[in-house]
Write a protein that holds these residues in place. Sequence first.
Motif, PDB file in Angstrom:
ATOM      1  N   ASN A  65       0.806  -1.229   0.000  1.00  0.00           N
ATOM      2  CA  ASN A  65       0.000   0.000   0.000  1.00  0.00           C
ATOM      3  C   ASN A  65       0.834   1.272   0.000  1.00  0.00           C
TER       4      ASN A  65
ATOM      5  N   ASP B 105       3.720   4.085   3.773  1.00  0.00           N
ATOM      6  CA  ASP B 105       2.696   4.695   4.636  1.00  0.00           C
ATOM      7  C   ASP B 105       2.832   4.287   6.098  1.00  0.00           C
TER       8      ASP B 105
ATOM      9  N   ASN C   7      -0.652   5.654   7.322  1.00  0.00           N
ATOM     10  CA  ASN C   7      -1.939   4.992   7.160  1.00  0.00           C
ATOM     11  C   ASN C   7      -2.488   4.575   8.529  1.00  0.00           C
ATOM     12  N   THR C   8      -3.800   4.411   8.602  1.00  0.00           N
ATOM     13  CA  THR C   8      -4.429   3.992   9.850  1.00  0.00           C
ATOM     14  C   THR C   8      -4.721   2.492   9.862  1.00  0.00           C
ATOM     15  N   THR C   9      -4.371   1.812   8.772  1.00  0.00           N
ATOM     16  CA  THR C   9      -4.562   0.364   8.747  1.00  0.00           C
ATOM     17  C   THR C   9      -3.318  -0.307   8.174  1.00  0.00           C
ATOM     18  N   ALA C  10      -3.165  -1.578   8.552  1.00  0.00           N
ATOM     19  CA  ALA C  10      -2.106  -2.403   7.982  1.00  0.00           C
ATOM     20  C   ALA C  10      -2.771  -3.435   7.077  1.00  0.00           C
ATOM     21  N   ASN C  11      -1.985  -4.097   6.269  1.00  0.00           N
ATOM     22  CA  ASN C  11      -2.554  -5.014   5.284  1.00  0.00           C
ATOM     23  C   ASN C  11      -1.712  -6.295   5.179  1.00  0.00           C
TER      24      ASN C  11
ATOM     25  N   LEU D  87       0.741   8.618   1.072  1.00  0.00           N
ATOM     26  CA  LEU D  87      -0.428   9.397   1.480  1.00  0.00           C
ATOM     27  C   LEU D  87       0.056  10.830   1.697  1.00  0.00           C
TER      28      LEU D  87
ATOM     29  N   ASN E  56      -4.780  13.068   3.677  1.00  0.00           N
ATOM     30  CA  ASN E  56      -4.961  11.618   3.783  1.00  0.00           C
ATOM     31  C   ASN E  56      -4.124  11.068   4.927  1.00  0.00           C
ATOM     32  N   GLY E  57      -4.638  10.030   5.579  1.00  0.00           N
ATOM     33  CA  GLY E  57      -3.878   9.420   6.658  1.00  0.00           C
ATOM     34  C   GLY E  57      -3.666  10.401   7.798  1.00  0.00           C
TER      35      GLY E  57
HETATM   36  C1  LIG Z   1      -4.478   2.698   3.829  1.00  0.00           C
HETATM   37  O1  LIG Z   1      -4.281   1.376   3.490  1.00  0.00           O
HETATM   38  C2  LIG Z   1      -5.444   0.697   3.062  1.00  0.00           C
HETATM   39  C3  LIG Z   1      -5.106  -0.757   2.879  1.00  0.00           C
HETATM   40  O2  LIG Z   1      -4.639  -1.321   4.054  1.00  0.00           O
HETATM   41  C4  LIG Z   1      -5.986   1.355   1.826  1.00  0.00           C
HETATM   42  O3  LIG Z   1      -7.160   0.720   1.425  1.00  0.00           O
HETATM   43  C5  LIG Z   1      -6.243   2.826   2.119  1.00  0.00           C
HETATM   44  O4  LIG Z   1      -6.645   3.467   0.938  1.00  0.00           O
HETATM   45  C6  LIG Z   1      -5.017   3.498   2.667  1.00  0.00           C
HETATM   46  N1  LIG Z   1      -5.246   4.905   2.901  1.00  0.00           N
HETATM   47  C7  LIG Z   1      -5.788   5.474   3.984  1.00  0.00           C
HETATM   48  C8  LIG Z   1      -5.899   6.967   3.990  1.00  0.00           C
HETATM   49  O5  LIG Z   1      -6.193   4.876   4.947  1.00  0.00           O
END
Ligand SMILES: *[C@@H]1O[C@H](CO)[C@@H](O)[C@H](O)[C@H]1NC(C)=O
Length: 318
Positions: A65, A68, A140-144, A303, A307-308
Amino acid sequence: MSGFSIVFFIGMMMCGACSAQLSPTFYATSCPNVSSIVRDVVQRQSDVRLGAKIIRLHFHDCFVNGCDGSVLLDVADGEKGAFANGGLDGFEVIDDIKTALENACPGRVSCADILAIASEILVSSVGGPNWQVQLGRRDNTTANRAGADANLPLANDGFDVVQQKFADQGLDSIDLVALSGAHTFGQARCITFRDRLYDFGGSGNPDADLDATYLQTLRQNCPDQDSANNIGNNLDPTTPNGFDNNYFTNLQNNRGLLQSDQELFSTTGADTVAIVNRFAGSQTQFFDAFGESMIKMGNISPLTGNNGEIRTNCRRVN
Ligand SMILES: *[C@@H]1O[C@H](CO)[C@@H](O)[C@H](O)[C@H]1NC(C)=O
Ligand code: HEM
Ligand SMILES: *[C@@H]1O[C@H](CO)[C@@H](O)[C@H](O)[C@H]1NC(C)=O
């Protein structure tokens, strides 16, 4: 539209998510001392492997991603648990840098940018090149986890798959060879290359593209299944802790540690062979290409804008 505007417009379209927005002076007013603050923290560390650990974190962040900070998150199903992220390290030093930056300029410098800044400082501090680090990434606020499993190259993926995983990130064969040159320092666990020593691709034999003397040395530290997590295997057996072009001469001498390393040189007909030879012959050309490719890798889908967020603790969302 004038000819120039059309060319410019097309250029912007092709660039897409790749960020023209990052800039080397992003923190000039919001945190002018960011570089010296990061430098102070890393210079206090005695770990000779620190640069290797941090640049690997930056790479593993960017390939999932984009750059981030997602690799740093301690969350259920986070990226740290992905198979390709085995052995990742250096998180405590990132925490220390973050603390120092929050004291000096609270809420300003992202964790994703810390990885980029610290990578450059640490590479150049052990003899490697300088490059102009582009800044302004947000976290980012999420991990993948699934993204980490899908996108990160594995040592035994095979040349075509590794090349494709780089292409998927907009990185070409020059980037692949130059960035693989980061294996000029740091170490790998036995599990990441063990099959090459005993049973390569199920053949019952060691990898034929592995120097016989080097093979014996590697077998001593990786004798059996129980040694899977042994470290001490230098990715560059010639100059293990310095940043130079010996990685490429090693490949020419069948002394690449990982399958993915050796195949850059040993894959018949691959366009990477000539690039390995070029970098083996000129450290200057390697260093120039490395800096360029680091900037390119650092530009993978950052980002920006609103964003983020700017995390206050790199392990947690705010
Ligand atoms: C953060 O990462 C996710 C996938 O884990 C993605 O879908 C998302 O667009 C990213 N951006 C933000 C601002 O969270
Ligand atoms: C080309 C595909 C790549 C593959 C398959 C790959 C795979 C690996 C593996 C398996 C390890 C050992 C991990 C362990 O056992 O703990 C490793 C270590 C390392 N990788 Fe890569 N890598 C690749 C590209 C890169 C890139 C692009 C960079 C940075 C620009 C990088 C930087 C490093 C560093 C510095 C280490 C040593 C880390 C340490 O000492 O802790 N690698 N890599
Ligand atoms: C910034 O760094 C300079 C020298 O590098 C130092 O003199 C100055 O005190 C620092 N400023 C802050 C706010 O830390």
